[in-house]
Design a protein around this motif. Structure first.
Motif, PDB file in Angstrom:
ATOM      1  N   GLU A 299      51.760  30.119  23.742  1.00 39.05           N
ATOM      2  CA  GLU A 299      51.552  30.981  22.702  1.00 39.05           C
ATOM      3  C   GLU A 299      49.871  31.182  22.290  1.00 39.05           C
ATOM      4  O   GLU A 299      49.116  31.894  21.897  1.00 39.05           O
ATOM      5  N   LYS A 300      49.730  29.575  22.531  1.00 35.42           N
ATOM      6  CA  LYS A 300      47.632  29.500  21.927  1.00 35.42           C
ATOM      7  C   LYS A 300      46.958  29.868  23.010  1.00 35.42           C
ATOM      8  O   LYS A 300      46.078  30.261  22.504  1.00 35.42           O
ATOM      9  N   GLU A 301      47.010  29.203  24.182  1.00 37.60           N
ATOM     10  CA  GLU A 301      46.552  29.239  25.676  1.00 37.60           C
ATOM     11  C   GLU A 301      46.615  30.877  25.461  1.00 37.60           C
ATOM     12  O   GLU A 301      45.745  31.538  25.895  1.00 37.60           O
ATOM     13  N   ASP A 302      47.665  32.068  25.229  1.00 33.90           N
ATOM     14  CA  ASP A 302      47.541  32.916  25.273  1.00 33.90           C
ATOM     15  C   ASP A 302      46.617  33.583  24.458  1.00 33.90           C
ATOM     16  O   ASP A 302      45.850  34.776  24.007  1.00 33.90           O
ATOM     17  N   PHE A 303      46.707  33.657  23.219  1.00 32.99           N
ATOM     18  CA  PHE A 303      46.118  34.218  22.080  1.00 32.99           C
ATOM     19  C   PHE A 303      44.861  33.390  22.131  1.00 32.99           C
ATOM     20  O   PHE A 303      43.989  34.622  21.933  1.00 32.99           O
ATOM     21  N   MET A 304      44.244  32.009  22.580  1.00 32.89           N
ATOM     22  CA  MET A 304      42.708  31.903  22.918  1.00 32.89           C
ATOM     23  C   MET A 304      42.274  32.976  24.101  1.00 32.89           C
ATOM     24  O   MET A 304      40.772  33.386  23.633  1.00 32.89           O
ATOM     25  N   LYS A 305      42.954  33.134  25.419  1.00 34.39           N
ATOM     26  CA  LYS A 305      42.690  34.017  25.775  1.00 34.39           C
ATOM     27  C   LYS A 305      42.654  36.148  25.807  1.00 34.39           C
ATOM     28  O   LYS A 305      41.637  36.090  26.118  1.00 34.39           O
TER      29      LYS A 305
END
Length: 356
Positions: free
Chosen positions: A244-250
């Motif tokens: 989720e963190k990777e998606d949000f940062m992207k």
């Protein structure tokens, strides 16, 4: 050994929100009034390192231990703290215990969150903090130079303290010229000599390019290490799992988290390196100062190791990962035997041989 960073700033600039986000906790109360933090909140954060992850996997280690950073959320400082205003001396005593200071300044507009001075001016906020720290240092040196205490000081120490007092009295922070001065000034608890990182707490839109407030800070403090962080975004990230963190940062175009920015800035500021030990029992990251000798690095593991040091069997983490083990590195001529004069490099994997 890790390092300890104190988060300081005026009330209501986002210290507690940032602390909670960095440490993925809710220890610090965040409220819209001054001094909601009285006693400092302390959080210890692992310094994630892909090199250690790979070493632990290759060595089939039972345990994996990262280096760590300790963050200390210190109560808001106000004008007059050096004379006891606000939480005054309590605030200043908490700063003395940290290795580096994170000066958090508010660089965003919000009608919901009050500012202690009613107007957003981060450069002035930094000047307030700097002034209180300087006034505190002047007081410390003056007390050391009192007639009754002067007798305990050497002639050179008195000269150094008088010189620093002169600089401080002009509004300049104390500086360190050599190891002897560092020991003297650190020993008496001077605050202005501590390394600093200016962290601008911005809104999401200003994260990559900054805004008029971050520009103001950069112009007034051109030589200081400075990074932009959005405490609200960090707070949101802290509640997400890795995917989720990777998606949000992207989605928001964020390359590095605020935590990663601070870790990198802290290591650079304090001139720190990492070396590793790796075996079936544990793989571990150790933090040392740059240009540390092999015996001194060994003492980080156990104090007796420095005294009983024989040699260090050394491979780079790149070679260890490439060949799969220290034994394979040896077979391929990549394992080195280093003596007492060897200066440990960032990323070295070391096995110390010591006298029993």
């Amino acid at each position: 050994m890790g390092f300890k960073c104190g988060i300081v700033g005026l009330p209501n600039v986002g210290k507690s929100t940032l602390f909670n986000a960095l440490t993925a906790s809710k220890k610090a109360e965040a409220a819209n009034f001054p001094f909601c933090t009285i006693d400092p909140n302390i959080g210890i954060v692992d310094v994630k390192d892909e090199r250690l992850d790979q070493l632990a996997k290759l060595s089939s280690s039972k345990k994996k231990i990262y280096a760590n950073i300790t963050f200390v959320d210190i109560a808001g400082l106000v004008k007059g703290a050096s004379k006891g205003e606000g939480l005054g001396n309590k605030f200043l005593s908490h700063i003395r215990e940290v290795d580096a200071i994170i000066h958090l300044v508010r660089c965003f507009d919000s009608e919901k969150i009050t500012h202690v001075n009613s107007i957003i001016n981060p450069a002035d906020d930094l000047e307030t903090i700097k002034t209180e720290i300087i006034l505190s240092d002047i007081d410390i040196i003056q007390k050391k130079l009192e007639k009754s205490k002067k007798k305990a000081l050497g002639e050179k120490q008195i000269k150094v303290l008088e010189e620093k007092l002169g600089h401080l009295s002009k509004g300049e922070e104390a500086t360190i010229n050599d190891k002897e001065e560092e020991e003297l000034l650190s020993g008496i608890g001077l605050l202005s000599i501590k390394p600093k990182i200016i962290v601008c707490n911005v809104d999401e839109d200003s994260l990559s390019k900054g805004n008029q407030y971050t520009k103001q800070v950069k112009e007034k403090y051109p030589g200081e290490k400075m990074i932009n962080i959005c405490a609200d975004i960090e707070d949101q990230l802290s509640g997400l799992d890795l995917n989720e963190k990777e998606d949000f940062m992207k989605d928001i175009g964020l390359e590095k988290t605020g935590l990663n920015k601070l870790i990198r800035a802290g290591y650079d500021l304090l001139r720190l390196d990492t070396f590793f030990t790796s075996g079936p029992e544990e793989s571990r990251a150790w933090t040392i100062k740059k240009n540390t000798s092999a015996p001194k690095a060994a003492s980080v593991i156990h104090t007796d190791f420095q005294k009983n040091f024989i040699r260090a069997e050394t491979v780079t983490s790149e070679d260890f990962i490439k060949y799969g083990s220290a034994e394979k590195c040896k077979e391929n001529g990549k394992l080195r035997i280093e003596g007492k004069d060897y200066i440990v490099k960032d990323g070295d994997v070391l096995f110390f041989r010591v006298n029993p």
